[in-house]
Design a protein around this motif. Structure first.
Motif, short mmCIF file in Angstrom:
data_model
loop_
_atom_site.label_atom_id
_atom_site.label_comp_id
_atom_site.label_asym_id
_atom_site.label_seq_id
_atom_site.Cartn_x
_atom_site.Cartn_y
_atom_site.Cartn_z
N ALA A 77 -68.34 3.42 9.62
CA ALA A 77 -69.32 4.45 9.97
C ALA A 77 -68.99 5.09 11.31
O ALA A 77 -69.05 6.32 11.46
CB ALA A 77 -70.72 3.85 9.99
N ARG A 78 -68.63 4.28 12.29
CA ARG A 78 -68.33 4.85 13.61
C ARG A 78 -67.05 5.68 13.57
O ARG A 78 -66.99 6.78 14.14
CB ARG A 78 -68.21 3.75 14.66
CG ARG A 78 -67.80 4.31 16.03
CD ARG A 78 -68.14 3.41 17.17
NE ARG A 78 -67.83 4.07 18.45
CZ ARG A 78 -68.37 3.72 19.60
NH1 ARG A 78 -69.23 2.71 19.65
NH2 ARG A 78 -68.03 4.35 20.71
N THR A 109 -76.76 7.84 -8.79
CA THR A 109 -76.85 9.21 -8.29
C THR A 109 -77.19 9.22 -6.80
O THR A 109 -78.12 8.53 -6.35
CB THR A 109 -77.92 9.99 -9.06
OG1 THR A 109 -77.63 9.93 -10.46
CG2 THR A 109 -77.98 11.44 -8.61
N GLY A 110 -76.44 9.97 -6.03
CA GLY A 110 -76.68 10.06 -4.60
C GLY A 110 -76.16 8.87 -3.81
O GLY A 110 -76.36 8.82 -2.59
N ARG A 111 -75.51 7.95 -4.47
CA ARG A 111 -74.96 6.77 -3.80
C ARG A 111 -73.44 6.83 -3.80
O ARG A 111 -72.82 7.64 -4.49
CB ARG A 111 -75.40 5.48 -4.51
CG ARG A 111 -76.88 5.37 -4.80
CD ARG A 111 -77.74 5.45 -3.56
NE ARG A 111 -79.12 5.06 -3.83
CZ ARG A 111 -80.12 5.22 -2.99
NH1 ARG A 111 -79.91 5.77 -1.80
NH2 ARG A 111 -81.35 4.84 -3.31
N PRO A 164 -77.03 7.83 3.98
CA PRO A 164 -77.59 9.15 4.28
C PRO A 164 -76.88 9.78 5.47
O PRO A 164 -76.46 9.08 6.40
CB PRO A 164 -79.06 8.85 4.62
CG PRO A 164 -79.31 7.45 4.19
CD PRO A 164 -78.00 6.75 4.24
N ASP A 165 -76.75 11.09 5.46
CA ASP A 165 -76.10 11.78 6.56
C ASP A 165 -76.79 11.45 7.88
O ASP A 165 -78.03 11.48 7.99
CB ASP A 165 -76.15 13.29 6.35
CG ASP A 165 -75.21 13.75 5.24
OD1 ASP A 165 -74.31 12.97 4.89
OD2 ASP A 165 -75.39 14.88 4.75
N GLY A 166 -76.00 11.12 8.88
CA GLY A 166 -76.53 10.84 10.21
C GLY A 166 -77.12 9.46 10.39
O GLY A 166 -77.70 9.17 11.44
#
Length: 405
Positions: free
Chosen positions: A331-332, A43-45, A378-380
């Motif tokens: 990510a970038r 969950t959340g991953r 996580p966002d950011g």
């Protein structure tokens, strides 16, 4: 026993959905069904196809952590394997250079590395394959190439010509050099002091003096007329073995066409737009370096990988010289909105699988091999690998310090 990843954001082909994924006997057996067997709370991953690295030579730092300082090869291979798993890489093609240089990239040392990968296979956590990164002037490598192609490491072959790159005229930038096999290729003088500046790092890597390196380079350069036939011979071996074959650092459409004609259907690190576009026009998979994308550009002034992704001229991102760069690049590029996440993730999963003809992996789909990576993103913030599974087997599990908070 079945294992279900429950409640993850799952990167399916072309879409991202919150669902369950169940694996059994090394394969993905169900998507979206009820939990079965062992349950991993995701969950959340993010649950994504594990990374496939088609060209990585960071292992050289484990073999020779400092110039002329070699480390025991078994320890180096085991440490490299663990680095791969911790970075979410389930399939790795180690770019083992087979060169005319002595030292780190000597043919015999490359063979020793491959033998160690074979011998240690039962103790390794991910699938360690090989890219035969052959320097085309290294004629004494052909026996080792034949040996490798007959073995269990299922190699790819990359045609490298750093010899001609080194011998280009002093007023010609690396990216501006012509087709290496052309009779019009402009050549530098070995007697010029600028050659020492150009070859100093190579001499250090080879463990010999600058003068000795340049003398050896001159002897090797005398073989130039024989290089095309040698390339054709190696390509013939590759075709017979069904090995994926790649041309490296192309700077001309002519270069790409010549190698395509002998069966090298993949363009690895094209240096100029002409070469990349020539690959795209003929449907050739195009590989760029993940460090290039992660840093925001090429450190030697070649094409920017991010720009190529956005232009649709990149199918694969490879670790090149730094394993963490693959995830960092995604990510970038995501932060820069170069493409949507499904497309970006394909650059390290289904794209490499297609380029290397690995039809059993690279996507989360029923029947595919259960090569999976669990990501905390996580966002950011930067993404981090929480677990890597290879054919359903846990190759790496990391539990953050704050997981129980």
């Amino acid at each position: 026993m079945s294992v279900t990843f429950q409640g993850a954001q799952v990167y399916l082909p072309g879409e991202i959905v919150e669902t369950n994924v169940t694996v059994d006997a090394g394969r993905i057996v169900e998507i979206g069904g009820p939990a079965q067997g062992e349950v991993i709370d995701a969950t959340g991953r993010i649950l994504a196809p594990a990374l496939i690295d088609v060209h990585g030579d960071a292992f050289e730092r484990q073999l020779m952590p400092r110039p002329k300082v070699f480390f025991p090869i078994e320890a180096a291979v085991i440490d490299t394997d663990r680095q791969l798993a911790a970075n979410g890489i389930a399939t790795a093609y180690h770019a083992i250079t087979l060169s005319w240089e002595p030292g780190l990239r000597d043919v015999s040392r490359g063979r020793e590395m491959m033998q160690a990968l074979r011998d240690l296979a039962p103790r390794l956590t991910v699938e360690n394959r090989v890219q035969l990164r052959w320097e085309t002037f290294a004629f004494d490598a052909l026996d080792t190439i034949a040996w490798a192609l007959e073995g269990p490491l299922t190699p790819a072959i990359a045609f490298n010509d750093h010899t001609s790159m080194t011998m280009r005229a002093y007023d010609v930038a690396i990216q501006d050099r012509g087709f290496e096999l052309s009779p019009d290729f402009s050549i530098a003088s070995l007697d010029d002091d600028r050659m020492k500046a150009r070859t100093g790092k190579n001499a250090d890597r080879a463990g010999i003096s600058e003068d000795a390196y340049i003398e050896l380079l001159g002897k090797v350069w005398d073989r130039r007329a024989e290089v095309p036939d040698s390339i054709r011979a190696v390509a013939g071996m590759g075709r017979a073995a069904g090995a994926p074959m790649l041309s490296h650092d192309d700077t001309r459409a002519e270069t790409r066409a010549w190698f395509r004609d002998i069966g090298a259907g993949v363009a690895e690190f094209p240096m100029v737009l002409e070469a990349a576009q020539a690959a795209r026009d003929h449907g050739d998979p195009i590989i760029f370096g993940a460090p290039n994308a992660a840093r925001g550009g090429s450190h030697i002034g070649s094409l920017g990988a991010g720009d190529m992704v956005e232009a649709g001229l990149c199918d694969v991102l490879a670790s090149d010289y730094f394993y963490p760069a693959m995830l960092a690049a995604i990510a970038r590029l995501d932060a820069e909105k170069r493409a949507d996440r499904s497309r970006l993730w394909s650059l390290v999963s289904s794209g490499p699988a297609r380029a290397m003809n690995l039809g059993d992996r690279g996507e989360i789909a029923v029947g595919q091999r259960a090569d999976l990576v669990l990501i905390d993103w996580p966002d950011g913030h930067a993404p981090a690998v929480l677990g890597t599974w290879v054919a359903g087997r846990a190759a790496y599990r990391g539990v953050p310090a704050g997981a129980g908070a």
